[in-house]
Motif scaffolding. Structure first.
Motif, mmCIF file in Angstrom:
data_model
loop_
_atom_site.group_PDB
_atom_site.id
_atom_site.type_symbol
_atom_site.label_atom_id
_atom_site.label_comp_id
_atom_site.label_asym_id
_atom_site.label_seq_id
_atom_site.Cartn_x
_atom_site.Cartn_y
_atom_site.Cartn_z
ATOM 1 N N ALA A 92 0.695 -1.135 -0.083
ATOM 2 C CA ALA A 92 -0.090 0.056 -0.090
ATOM 3 C C ALA A 92 0.917 1.294 -0.016
ATOM 4 O O ALA A 92 0.575 2.034 -0.567
ATOM 5 C CB ALA A 92 -0.927 0.006 1.414
ATOM 6 N N ARG A 93 1.937 1.358 0.924
ATOM 7 C CA ARG A 93 2.820 2.518 0.809
ATOM 8 C C ARG A 93 3.370 2.576 -0.615
ATOM 9 O O ARG A 93 3.507 3.644 -1.113
ATOM 10 C CB ARG A 93 3.914 2.163 1.843
ATOM 11 C CG ARG A 93 4.808 3.548 1.959
ATOM 12 C CD ARG A 93 6.115 2.937 2.981
ATOM 13 N NE ARG A 93 6.601 1.524 2.926
ATOM 14 C CZ ARG A 93 7.580 1.419 2.167
ATOM 15 N NH1 ARG A 93 8.152 2.051 0.969
ATOM 16 N NH2 ARG A 93 8.069 0.130 1.889
ATOM 17 N N LYS A 94 3.979 1.437 -1.175
ATOM 18 C CA LYS A 94 4.649 1.749 -2.766
ATOM 19 C C LYS A 94 3.509 2.318 -3.569
ATOM 20 O O LYS A 94 3.733 3.079 -4.372
ATOM 21 C CB LYS A 94 5.291 0.300 -2.902
ATOM 22 C CG LYS A 94 6.343 -0.068 -2.235
ATOM 23 C CD LYS A 94 6.750 -1.297 -2.510
ATOM 24 C CE LYS A 94 8.219 -1.691 -1.942
ATOM 25 N NZ LYS A 94 8.776 -3.020 -2.336
ATOM 26 N N LEU A 95 2.213 1.304 -3.448
ATOM 27 C CA LEU A 95 1.352 1.768 -4.265
ATOM 28 C C LEU A 95 0.764 3.289 -4.212
ATOM 29 O O LEU A 95 0.655 4.127 -5.287
ATOM 30 C CB LEU A 95 -0.051 1.079 -4.076
ATOM 31 C CG LEU A 95 -1.229 1.595 -5.044
ATOM 32 C CD1 LEU A 95 -1.077 1.045 -6.366
ATOM 33 C CD2 LEU A 95 -2.398 0.558 -4.565
ATOM 34 N N GLY A 96 0.859 3.638 -2.807
ATOM 35 C CA GLY A 96 0.299 5.290 -2.645
ATOM 36 C C GLY A 96 1.454 6.065 -3.195
ATOM 37 O O GLY A 96 1.070 7.137 -3.699
ATOM 38 N N GLU A 97 2.694 6.099 -2.897
ATOM 39 C CA GLU A 97 3.728 6.732 -3.555
ATOM 40 C C GLU A 97 3.513 6.857 -5.024
ATOM 41 O O GLU A 97 3.800 7.968 -5.732
ATOM 42 C CB GLU A 97 5.129 6.273 -2.889
ATOM 43 C CG GLU A 97 5.367 6.496 -1.616
ATOM 44 C CD GLU A 97 6.673 5.681 -1.127
ATOM 45 O OE1 GLU A 97 7.512 5.137 -1.960
ATOM 46 O OE2 GLU A 97 6.896 5.765 0.162
ATOM 47 N N LEU A 98 3.464 5.730 -5.699
ATOM 48 C CA LEU A 98 3.215 5.559 -7.016
ATOM 49 C C LEU A 98 2.156 6.431 -7.679
ATOM 50 O O LEU A 98 2.371 7.250 -8.672
ATOM 51 C CB LEU A 98 3.165 4.188 -7.610
ATOM 52 C CG LEU A 98 3.751 3.697 -9.042
ATOM 53 C CD1 LEU A 98 5.322 3.964 -8.708
ATOM 54 C CD2 LEU A 98 3.525 2.202 -9.107
ATOM 55 N N ILE A 99 1.129 6.176 -7.181
ATOM 56 C CA ILE A 99 -0.205 7.071 -7.930
ATOM 57 C C ILE A 99 -0.500 8.264 -7.073
ATOM 58 O O ILE A 99 -1.447 8.811 -7.419
ATOM 59 C CB ILE A 99 -1.270 6.256 -7.913
ATOM 60 C CG1 ILE A 99 -1.787 5.332 -6.635
ATOM 61 C CG2 ILE A 99 -0.819 4.813 -8.887
ATOM 62 C CD1 ILE A 99 -2.985 4.475 -6.782
ATOM 63 N N GLN A 100 0.434 8.696 -5.975
ATOM 64 C CA GLN A 100 -0.100 9.932 -5.380
ATOM 65 C C GLN A 100 -1.330 9.912 -4.610
ATOM 66 O O GLN A 100 -2.070 10.803 -4.589
ATOM 67 C CB GLN A 100 0.275 10.839 -6.193
ATOM 68 C CG GLN A 100 1.538 11.257 -6.840
ATOM 69 C CD GLN A 100 2.705 11.547 -6.076
ATOM 70 O OE1 GLN A 100 2.862 12.481 -5.162
ATOM 71 N NE2 GLN A 100 3.651 10.541 -5.780
ATOM 72 N N ILE A 101 -1.496 8.917 -3.643
ATOM 73 C CA ILE A 101 -2.632 8.924 -2.980
ATOM 74 C C ILE A 101 -2.411 8.616 -1.418
ATOM 75 O O ILE A 101 -1.448 7.467 -1.318
ATOM 76 C CB ILE A 101 -3.564 7.750 -3.497
ATOM 77 C CG1 ILE A 101 -4.261 8.164 -4.965
ATOM 78 C CG2 ILE A 101 -4.921 7.814 -2.630
ATOM 79 C CD1 ILE A 101 -5.176 6.879 -5.535
ATOM 80 N N ASP A 102 -3.182 9.160 -0.679
ATOM 81 C CA ASP A 102 -2.785 8.954 0.697
ATOM 82 C C ASP A 102 -3.043 7.581 1.130
ATOM 83 O O ASP A 102 -4.171 6.981 0.845
ATOM 84 C CB ASP A 102 -3.394 9.989 1.777
ATOM 85 C CG ASP A 102 -2.742 11.237 1.613
ATOM 86 O OD1 ASP A 102 -1.571 11.477 1.022
ATOM 87 O OD2 ASP A 102 -3.370 12.377 1.878
ATOM 88 N N VAL A 103 -2.454 6.910 1.982
ATOM 89 C CA VAL A 103 -2.752 5.582 2.602
ATOM 90 C C VAL A 103 -3.010 5.417 4.004
ATOM 91 O O VAL A 103 -2.556 6.302 4.997
ATOM 92 C CB VAL A 103 -1.453 4.700 2.447
ATOM 93 C CG1 VAL A 103 -1.704 3.312 3.099
ATOM 94 C CG2 VAL A 103 -0.860 4.565 1.030
ATOM 95 N N HIS A 104 -4.172 4.878 4.289
ATOM 96 C CA HIS A 104 -4.800 4.869 5.742
ATOM 97 C C HIS A 104 -4.489 3.420 6.081
ATOM 98 O O HIS A 104 -5.039 2.569 5.255
ATOM 99 C CB HIS A 104 -6.246 5.436 5.621
ATOM 100 C CG HIS A 104 -6.359 6.723 5.143
ATOM 101 N ND1 HIS A 104 -6.148 7.800 5.681
ATOM 102 C CD2 HIS A 104 -6.640 6.958 3.823
ATOM 103 C CE1 HIS A 104 -6.511 8.900 5.166
ATOM 104 N NE2 HIS A 104 -6.602 8.428 4.015
ATOM 105 N N HIS A 105 -3.708 3.308 7.169
ATOM 106 C CA HIS A 105 -3.486 1.951 7.764
ATOM 107 C C HIS A 105 -4.514 1.373 8.716
ATOM 108 O O HIS A 105 -4.618 2.293 10.010
ATOM 109 C CB HIS A 105 -2.059 1.930 8.256
ATOM 110 C CG HIS A 105 -0.862 2.001 7.267
ATOM 111 N ND1 HIS A 105 -0.570 1.194 6.514
ATOM 112 C CD2 HIS A 105 -0.397 3.248 7.040
ATOM 113 C CE1 HIS A 105 0.254 1.665 5.635
ATOM 114 N NE2 HIS A 105 0.502 2.960 6.016
#
Length: 178
Positions: A19-32
């Motif tokens: 999720a962290r990598k995905l969020g960085e890639l597509i510029q979306i905040d991640v909520h854990h």
């Protein structure tokens, strides 16, 4: 992909890292979800507080929410347009959980609630071992239900490190082209 659930077969599936990598890639905040559920000293949030925090997040047009937590699955699944499910082998999950414990021993992981230092309990390892296949069956039924009810959701199943890496590399390639 604007409203994304990242789920996994078990602890150690790689949900947080993915999720962290995905969020960085597509510029979306991640909520854990672990960070929303666990309060300092490993105290559980009330179910009302936990659900309320997710209900607030899903009102946004863009989000990534990472974690399983069946007691609030409905909140996320009702609003998600994409579900990415990591179904890595059981032994990989156990290895990663043990590695995570050693790596973060005495520290709080970035995806965890503040003041929840990494710990390991035999009951947690037993939980991973005994719930793996029932969870696999449960998720397969959930995905079949999406198809039967005509819910327009993209479900992406990634079963190993190579598939996970390929997915992220392809997404990176597409974003580089744009």
């Amino acid at each position: 992909m604007k409203r994304i659930m990242v789920m996994g077969i078990s602890a150690g599936a790689g949900k947080s890292t993915f999720a962290r990598k995905l969020g960085e890639l597509i510029q979306i905040d991640v909520h854990h979800l672990d960070a929303l559920f666990w309060k300092p000293g490993w105290k559980e949030a009330s179910i009302e507080e936990f659900r309320s925090s997710q209900e607030e997040i899903v009102t946004s047009p863009i989000w990534i929410i990472e974690g399983n937590y069946s007691n609030s699955y409905d909140i996320r699944s009702n609003r998600a347009d994409t579900i990415i499910y990591l179904e890595v082998p059981r032994l990989v999950c156990l290895y990663r959980v043990l590695k995570r414990w050693v790596t973060h021993f005495g520290q709080t992981r970035p995806d965890m609630g503040e003041g929840c230092n990494e710990k390991m309990e035999l009951s947690f390892l037993k939980f991973i071992w005994t719930t793996y296949y029932p969870r696999k069956d449960k998720m397969q039924k959930r995905f079949e239900q999406f198809q039967q009810t005509g819910q327009n959701k993209t479900v992406i199943l990634l079963k190993n490190k190579a598939q996970i890496d390929d997915f992220l590399h392809e997404l990176q390639r597409k974003h580089t082209i744009l």
